[in-house]
Enzyme design. Structure first.
Site, mmCIF file in Angstrom:
data_model
loop_
_atom_site.group_PDB
_atom_site.id
_atom_site.type_symbol
_atom_site.label_atom_id
_atom_site.label_comp_id
_atom_site.label_asym_id
_atom_site.label_seq_id
_atom_site.Cartn_x
_atom_site.Cartn_y
_atom_site.Cartn_z
ATOM 1 N N ALA A 1 0.931 -1.277 0.110
ATOM 2 C CA ALA A 1 -0.237 0.071 -0.061
ATOM 3 C C ALA A 1 0.921 1.160 0.119
ATOM 4 C CB ALA A 1 -0.962 -0.022 1.231
ATOM 5 N N HIS A 2 0.436 2.521 -0.039
ATOM 6 C CA HIS A 2 0.874 3.656 -0.273
ATOM 7 C C HIS A 2 1.793 3.933 1.175
ATOM 8 C CE1 HIS A 2 -2.812 5.921 1.384
ATOM 9 N NE2 HIS A 2 -2.529 5.050 2.071
ATOM 10 N N ASN A 3 2.941 4.579 0.645
ATOM 11 C CA ASN A 3 3.813 5.067 1.829
ATOM 12 C C ASN A 3 4.485 4.076 2.507
ATOM 13 O OD1 ASN A 3 1.494 7.518 1.801
ATOM 14 N ND2 ASN A 3 3.628 8.186 1.579
#
Length: 354
Positions: free
Chosen positions: A240-242
């Site tokens: 997922a993001h980050n």
């Protein structure tokens, strides 16, 4: 067909050669099924019996196993036979290129910068501002978005998608169906309505990293999603993001890592592991298959939460008992309270007697 002499392989592996240095090796095989001209290895002692039966041209072994090799079979004595096997397999690898030359149906923007010996397959799309390093291979049907960059010697198999500004390091391999840089799952809820938050970061992948088929790595919401050097990610994983994943980590198939999690170096995740978001995992952690990591891990070691498979009858019994845990807890709590009262009363009696 590529052929190497045992003398060459011994030098390449810094191995001690037992047998004929002129013996030629053209392929690899298992101990059980290898024939002349093939090389095999022993890394698990439970297969040692095959050393005395194999017809391989040569075997990769530890020094302790030399006495068990069949007569007439050559041997290369190494520290780690499995690592040596991997190095020989690389030498003998005959996997075809994902692309050769520039296919006439490839769409390449005039502003894209291509290094030397770049190959781009049929119907691939190379967008504006893309930079491809020397020797990059782009398979058929791939899409490389605006401003993306791919380092020297990296390879994309067919139908890989790199969104805009994604940065892929040198000597990376990305397998078919993988998507790097799609939007992270970022939304705000305004009284029941979901408002999309533009994902303005990107994905940055280090060198010598391999990403499996149909794996997805989301771009960062504001800062970047980062995958380190020499990371191996299996098929069907979701990053997922980050998320930040440190160097030399390994994620087996179907692993899911939720947003903004930071994973240290040399971590290993078994198949189907799930990692909660916004937590940190230190270096050297191993998570066994089907485990769910819900909170930070600050000490290296092996962690598990998955339930191993048992017979259906046993599983039903255990499930029935599991449903009674709260009742048992309340009963134990009551017993502890009653015991505390008894102990307190006894102490009072002793105090009066004294």
């Amino acid at each position: 067909m590529t052929v190497y002499s045992l003398a060459y392989l011994a030098e390449h592996l810094s191995a001690r050669l037992i047998g004929d240095p002129a013996c030629n090796i053209s392929s690899i095989a298992t101990l059980e099924h290898a024939v002349a001209g093939q090389i095999s290895f022993l890394s698990n002692i439970k297969y040692r019996k095959f050393l005395s039966q194999t017809s391989a041209g040569a075997v990769l072994i530890k020094a302790d196993d030399a006495a068990f090799v069949a007569p007439g079979v050559n041997a290369l004595v190494v520290v780690d036979p499995y690592v040596a096997f991997a190095r020989v397999a690389q030498l003998l690898d005959n996997t075809p290129h994902s692309a050769t030359g520039i296919h006439p149906t490839a769409v390449i923007d005039d502003t894209a910068v291509l290094g030397t010996d770049v190959a781009i397959g049929a119907n691939a799309v190379i967008s504006a501002g893309v930079v491809l390093g020397d020797g990059v291979q782009i398979g058929a049907g791939c899409f490389v978005g605006e401003g993306a960059s791919i380092g020297k010697g990296s390879l994309l198999w067919a139908n890989v998608t790199l969104y805009h500004k994604v940065q892929l390091g040198q000597r990376c391999i990305v397998h078919s169906g993988a998507v790097l840089g799609s939007d992270g799952f970022g939304f705000a809820n305004d009284r029941g309505n979901w408002l999309k938050i533009p994902q303005t970061g990107t994905v940055v992948v280090g060198d010598d990293t391999e990403i499996g088929a149909n794996t997805t790595i989301d771009r960062g919401a504001i800062e970047d999603t980062r995958i380190g050097n020499n990371v191996i990610i299996d098929n069907l994983c979701q990053i997922a993001h980050n998320v930040q994943i440190g160097d030399h980590c390994a994620l087996a198939g179907a692993t899911i890592v939720a947003g903004s999690t930071k994973i240290g170096r040399y971590c290993i995740f078994g198949g189907g592991a799930v990692v909660n978001g916004h937590i940190e995992i230190c270096d050297g952690v191993q998570i066994t298959g089907m485990s769910m990591v819900m909170k930070p891990i600050t000490e290296k070691g092996v962690y598990s939460s998955g339930i191993p498979a048992v017979s259906n009858v046993e599983w039903r019994k255990n499930t029935a008992k599991l449903r009674q845990i709260d009742q048992l807890y309340q009963r134990v709590k009551q017993l502890e309270q009653q015991l505390a009262k008894v102990q307190h009363a006894q102490q009072d009696e002793h105090h009066i007697e004294d």
